[in-house]
Design a protein around this motif. Structure first.
Motif, mmCIF file in Angstrom:
data_model
loop_
_atom_site.group_PDB
_atom_site.id
_atom_site.type_symbol
_atom_site.label_atom_id
_atom_site.label_comp_id
_atom_site.label_asym_id
_atom_site.label_seq_id
_atom_site.Cartn_x
_atom_site.Cartn_y
_atom_site.Cartn_z
ATOM 1 N N MET A 1 -45.620 -9.165 37.289
ATOM 2 C CA MET A 1 -46.430 -10.567 37.732
ATOM 3 C C MET A 1 -45.767 -10.828 38.155
ATOM 4 S SD MET A 1 -49.676 -8.858 37.020
ATOM 5 C CE MET A 1 -50.298 -9.140 35.726
ATOM 6 N N ARG A 2 -46.327 -12.433 38.129
ATOM 7 C CA ARG A 2 -45.633 -13.216 38.787
ATOM 8 C C ARG A 2 -46.226 -14.364 37.741
ATOM 9 N NH1 ARG A 2 -46.018 -14.298 44.806
ATOM 10 N NH2 ARG A 2 -45.437 -12.463 45.147
ATOM 11 N N ASN A 3 -45.687 -15.759 37.300
ATOM 12 C CA ASN A 3 -45.815 -16.846 36.681
ATOM 13 C C ASN A 3 -45.931 -18.194 37.294
ATOM 14 O OD1 ASN A 3 -43.177 -18.503 35.682
ATOM 15 N ND2 ASN A 3 -42.290 -16.504 35.005
ATOM 16 N N TRP A 4 -47.066 -18.885 37.446
ATOM 17 C CA TRP A 4 -46.365 -20.087 37.703
ATOM 18 C C TRP A 4 -46.680 -21.463 36.129
ATOM 19 C CZ3 TRP A 4 -50.009 -16.041 38.431
ATOM 20 C CH2 TRP A 4 -50.332 -15.521 39.293
ATOM 21 N N GLU A 5 -45.145 -21.093 35.891
ATOM 22 C CA GLU A 5 -45.027 -22.187 34.444
ATOM 23 C C GLU A 5 -44.810 -23.403 35.416
ATOM 24 O OE1 GLU A 5 -41.664 -20.464 32.743
ATOM 25 O OE2 GLU A 5 -42.877 -18.875 31.987
ATOM 26 N N ARG A 6 -43.977 -23.578 36.158
ATOM 27 C CA ARG A 6 -43.784 -25.064 36.849
ATOM 28 C C ARG A 6 -45.194 -25.572 37.898
ATOM 29 N NH1 ARG A 6 -41.677 -29.458 36.564
ATOM 30 N NH2 ARG A 6 -41.765 -30.265 38.168
ATOM 31 N N SER A 7 -45.760 -24.915 38.000
ATOM 32 C CA SER A 7 -47.432 -25.255 38.391
ATOM 33 C C SER A 7 -48.313 -25.550 37.231
ATOM 34 C CB SER A 7 -47.705 -24.870 39.395
ATOM 35 O OG SER A 7 -48.057 -23.874 40.632
ATOM 36 N N GLN A 8 -48.289 -25.124 36.170
ATOM 37 C CA GLN A 8 -48.970 -25.308 35.075
ATOM 38 C C GLN A 8 -48.255 -26.853 34.589
ATOM 39 O OE1 GLN A 8 -48.498 -22.080 32.773
ATOM 40 N NE2 GLN A 8 -50.278 -21.544 33.733
ATOM 41 N N GLU A 9 -47.168 -27.329 34.367
ATOM 42 C CA GLU A 9 -45.819 -28.437 34.216
ATOM 43 C C GLU A 9 -46.898 -29.931 35.499
ATOM 44 O OE1 GLU A 9 -41.942 -26.404 32.981
ATOM 45 O OE2 GLU A 9 -42.140 -27.756 34.216
ATOM 46 N N LEU A 10 -47.092 -29.349 36.610
ATOM 47 C CA LEU A 10 -47.040 -30.308 37.560
ATOM 48 C C LEU A 10 -48.502 -30.706 37.189
ATOM 49 C CD1 LEU A 10 -45.619 -28.966 39.871
ATOM 50 C CD2 LEU A 10 -45.249 -30.899 38.851
ATOM 51 N N PHE A 11 -49.098 -29.739 36.789
ATOM 52 C CA PHE A 11 -50.893 -29.811 37.076
ATOM 53 C C PHE A 11 -50.848 -30.711 35.866
ATOM 54 C CE2 PHE A 11 -54.879 -27.986 35.277
ATOM 55 C CZ PHE A 11 -55.468 -28.397 36.602
ATOM 56 N N GLU A 12 -50.144 -30.612 34.403
ATOM 57 C CA GLU A 12 -50.142 -31.271 33.048
ATOM 58 C C GLU A 12 -50.060 -32.509 34.083
ATOM 59 O OE1 GLU A 12 -51.743 -30.237 30.631
ATOM 60 O OE2 GLU A 12 -51.981 -28.536 31.349
ATOM 61 N N GLU A 13 -49.064 -32.722 34.446
ATOM 62 C CA GLU A 13 -48.747 -34.345 34.785
ATOM 63 C C GLU A 13 -49.708 -34.878 35.618
ATOM 64 O OE1 GLU A 13 -46.085 -35.872 33.888
ATOM 65 O OE2 GLU A 13 -45.455 -37.454 35.400
ATOM 66 N N ALA A 14 -50.228 -34.256 36.825
ATOM 67 C CA ALA A 14 -50.984 -34.735 37.600
ATOM 68 C C ALA A 14 -52.837 -35.168 36.668
ATOM 69 C CB ALA A 14 -51.456 -33.816 38.529
ATOM 70 N N LYS A 15 -52.961 -34.403 35.746
ATOM 71 C CA LYS A 15 -54.059 -34.955 35.702
ATOM 72 C C LYS A 15 -54.715 -36.014 34.717
ATOM 73 C CE LYS A 15 -54.914 -30.179 33.134
ATOM 74 N NZ LYS A 15 -55.279 -29.705 32.027
#
Ligand SMILES: *Cc1c(COP(=O)(O)O)cnc(C)c1O
Length: 428
Positions: A1-15
């Motif tokens: 399974m893949r994870n998207w931890e860095r994407s999630q961090e970047l998303f929090e910042e972007a929001k």
């Protein structure tokens, strides 16, 4: 399974700084119940995200990248162009070159003006059509998207024909009042509308192959019928080929189906991944545009050298013999493979394809319009999307989007995609 931890961090910042963390809502992955993936780079048929996961890409920047990511010729042309300066606010020879290619390829276009997006193209085409006819009413079709132009952000209420109801707050009732909507692929509904107020219809705007409710091809004779009707009533027929132009065929859907509109909107592929839109048509209509005529339309960065270079280089590649035949064959192989995989797993789907556009609808019934597309099993689609994503295949995160194949997708990528889909269908 893949994870998207860095994407999630970047998303929090972007929001914190960008509403919803995205600069266009389709990127938010809203209909697949997941946070968006932040992509970092692409090459050929592949994209790579911020966590280092790679995917075979069937989104292709939502259509423009018909040669795949970072095509060497496009990149080289952009690099050498950038060194010469990125814009002067004067005409350049590059613009004429791109305009000539477009006018030679697209049957309805004698003259064309370059803009920066599909939205701008549609907005400007409508203004021109209204000026040309001296009429105000615009007809559009449910499920067709023409960018976020006020008067086109309209869907039907109940009933086959309704006066326009805004789809978005902020669209004024005045903008909506001049818009009529009809179901796609339903010539009788359009005839009824014209029988009532055809003499006041300035323009009918249509995607000749609908691509914004999933890929929905026109039924046999439908576009011909729309052409006859608009001609009879003196309304301007606008093909919105922002998605289909140079995608389904050289010159667009109008060459594929042999129906010539009065005006055409382009975008996506003609920019080769940079922001370019265009609208064009009969000389007689285009000559109403400022500075020749009185219809005002302008743009600081319209036709800027970088964007035009990417577009020109992309079209040069596409003009090589056999390109569209190969693209169609690849896409057919994919579409059939997905259909067979679904059937053998007992999952009902309806597969559509035109050129290198395709959709797998999770539906037991054929899909001809928005009602048909809306009846699809979107939960099942969301699980299909996630299953593919975990196996390194990235399709658009919504049932109501078309898939795209590029010239960089080889036999190997297609087979790998079908193999991944076989596993996912069995799990559904
Ligand atoms: C993408 C699209 C548009 C809007 O183009 P933008 O460049 O996003 O403004 C308009 N019409 C159609 C058919 C499209 O697919």
């Amino acid at each position: 399974m893949r994870n998207w931890e860095r994407s999630q961090e970047l998303f929090e910042e972007a929001k914190q700084y960008i509403p919803g963390g995205v600069n266009s809502p389709a990127r938010a992955f809203g209909s697949v119940a997941m946070d968006p993936i932040f992509m970092e780079r692409g090459r050929g048929a592949y994209v790579y995200d911020a966590d280092g996961n790679g995917y075979i890409d069937y989104v292709l920047s939502w259509g423009p990248l018909i040669l795949g990511h970072a095509h060497p010729d496009v990149v080289a042309a952009l690099q050498s162009r950038a060194r010469l300066g990125t814009g002067f606010g004067t005409p350049t020879e590059l613009e004429t070159e791109l305009a000539r290619v477009i006018a030679d390829a697209v049957p309805s276009i004698e003259q064309v003006r370059l803009v920066n997006s599909g939205t701008e193209a549609a907005m400007s085409a409508l203004r021109l059509a209204r000026a040309y006819t001296g009429r105000e009413i615009i007809v559009k079709f449910d499920g067709c998207y023409h960018g976020h132009v006020d008067s086109l952000l309209i869907k039907a209420g109940s009933g086959a024909l309704t006066h326009g109801e805004p789809t978005s707050p902020g669209v004024s009732s005045a903008a909506a009042a001049q818009t009529r909507t009809c179901p796609y692929n339903d010539l009788e509904a359009l005839k009824d509308l014209f029988a009532g107020e055809g003499e006041q219809v300035a323009a009918v705007i249509i995607e000749p192959v609908a691509g914004n409710m999933g890929c929905v091809p026109p039924r046999e004779g439908y576009l011909q019928g729309v052409r006859e009707l608009t001609e009879r009533y003196g309304s301007v027929l606008i093909f919105d080929e922002v998605m289909t132009g140079f995608r389904v065929a050289w010159g667009g859907a109008q060459t594929l189906f042999g129906v010539t509109p009065d005006m055409t909107c382009l975008g996506k592929v003609i920019g080769g991944g940079l922001p370019v839109g265009a609208f064009g048509g009969k000389r007689e209509i285009m000559q109403l545009l400022s500075p020749v005529g009185a219809v005002y339309q302008a743009g600081t960065l319209s036709g800027n050298p970088l964007a035009v270079t990417a577009g020109h280089e992309t079209l040069a590649s596409l003009s090589e013999p056999g390109v569209y035949e190969a693209l169609s064959a690849r896409t057919e192989q994919l579409s059939w493979g997905l259909l067979r995989a679904a059937e053998s797993a007992g999952v009902p789907v309806y597969a559509t394809r035109v050129g290198s556009m395709f959709t797998t609808f999770f539906s037991e019934h054929p899909v001809y319009d928005l009602a048909g597309a809306s009846a699809c099993n979107t939960d099942r689609f969301a699980r299909f999307f996630m299953g593919l994503l975990h196996r390194g295949v990235y399709i658009a995160p919504s049932q109501f989007e078309s898939g795209f194949v590029s010239t960089a997708h080889g036999e190997g990528e297609i087979e790998q995609t079908i193999a991944a889909a076989e596993e996912v269908f069995r799990e559904l």
